[in-house]
Scaffold this motif. Sequence first.
Motif, PDB file in Angstrom:
ATOM      1  N   LYS A   1      72.799  64.111 154.374  1.00  8.64           N
ATOM      2  CA  LYS A   1      71.331  64.058 154.548  1.00  8.64           C
ATOM      3  C   LYS A   1      71.034  62.577 154.970  1.00  8.64           C
ATOM      4  CE  LYS A   1      70.217  68.178 153.423  1.00  8.64           C
ATOM      5  NZ  LYS A   1      71.481  69.057 154.270  1.00  8.64           N
TER       6      LYS A   1
ATOM      7  N   THR B   1      62.557  68.209 159.403  1.00  8.86           N
ATOM      8  CA  THR B   1      62.278  69.363 158.544  1.00  8.86           C
ATOM      9  C   THR B   1      63.343  68.757 157.251  1.00  8.86           C
ATOM     10  OG1 THR B   1      62.222  71.235 160.088  1.00  8.86           O
ATOM     11  CG2 THR B   1      62.839  71.655 157.885  1.00  8.86           C
ATOM     12  N   THR B   2      64.498  68.395 157.684  1.00 10.84           N
ATOM     13  CA  THR B   2      65.429  67.694 156.564  1.00 10.84           C
ATOM     14  C   THR B   2      64.658  66.478 155.701  1.00 10.84           C
ATOM     15  OG1 THR B   2      67.075  68.406 157.864  1.00 10.84           O
ATOM     16  CG2 THR B   2      67.601  66.777 156.190  1.00 10.84           C
TER      17      THR B   2
ATOM     18  N   HIS C   1      61.569  65.997 155.156  1.00  9.84           N
ATOM     19  CA  HIS C   1      60.500  66.605 154.298  1.00  9.84           C
ATOM     20  C   HIS C   1      61.237  67.241 153.021  1.00  9.84           C
ATOM     21  CE1 HIS C   1      57.189  64.946 156.448  1.00  9.84           C
ATOM     22  NE2 HIS C   1      57.709  65.495 157.676  1.00  9.84           N
ATOM     23  N   GLU C   2      62.182  68.002 153.394  1.00 11.99           N
ATOM     24  CA  GLU C   2      62.941  68.653 152.139  1.00 11.99           C
ATOM     25  C   GLU C   2      63.494  67.580 151.285  1.00 11.99           C
ATOM     26  OE1 GLU C   2      65.474  71.527 154.382  1.00 11.99           O
ATOM     27  OE2 GLU C   2      63.779  72.757 154.877  1.00 11.99           O
TER      28      GLU C   2
ATOM     29  N   GLU D   1      60.746  65.829 149.349  1.00 12.80           N
ATOM     30  CA  GLU D   1      60.058  66.620 148.250  1.00 12.80           C
ATOM     31  C   GLU D   1      61.179  66.938 146.928  1.00 12.80           C
ATOM     32  OE1 GLU D   1      57.214  68.626 148.191  1.00 12.80           O
ATOM     33  OE2 GLU D   1      56.452  67.927 149.909  1.00 12.80           O
ATOM     34  N   LYS D   2      62.630  67.254 147.562  1.00 12.52           N
ATOM     35  CA  LYS D   2      63.443  67.188 146.174  1.00 12.52           C
ATOM     36  C   LYS D   2      63.653  66.072 145.648  1.00 12.52           C
ATOM     37  CE  LYS D   2      68.378  68.628 145.930  1.00 12.52           C
ATOM     38  NZ  LYS D   2      69.605  68.843 146.849  1.00 12.52           N
TER      39      LYS D   2
END
Length: 159
Positions: free
Chosen positions: A75, A109-110, A112-113, A116-117
């Motif tokens: 990531k 998308t990655t 934002h995910e 958040e995580k």
Amino acid sequence: MHSLSNTSVLDIIQKMEYYCSYQERCHAEVVQKLYALSVPSNQQDEIIVHLLRHNFLNEERFAKLFSISKFHQKKWGKNRISNELKQRNISDYLIKVGLKEIPEEEYTTTFHELAEKTWHSITEKNVLKKRKKYCDTLLRKGWESDWVYQKVKALEKNV
């Protein structure tokens, strides 16, 4: 340093073919491996040319694979990927080619995910310390600073 015999050059070529086929490699890694095997520099060039001619070594392919792999597996953001490729002496042109492998929509998308995580995984009660830990984590992974700072503001509003 003495010259290697033809048989040992063939052995080293075979070793290097396996080394490059086992996992995608860049020139710097191959040179480092040849140096570790104590191969004289004039023969290193000969071996690298052989690997290039037979498509065991291809920096464009390496840059593309490295970029998409580090993005999916670790990531990493584009800044980190770019810096890691620069450390491996990959040209700016090939770095751009490699980064184009990452689909823009998936990249967003990655981010934002992951953001958040990361935010929810930090248990720090002090908001300033939590913000610092959050920003440091995402910036270390190579995500764009403006994205990180915008996202932290949005996440703090939701608290």
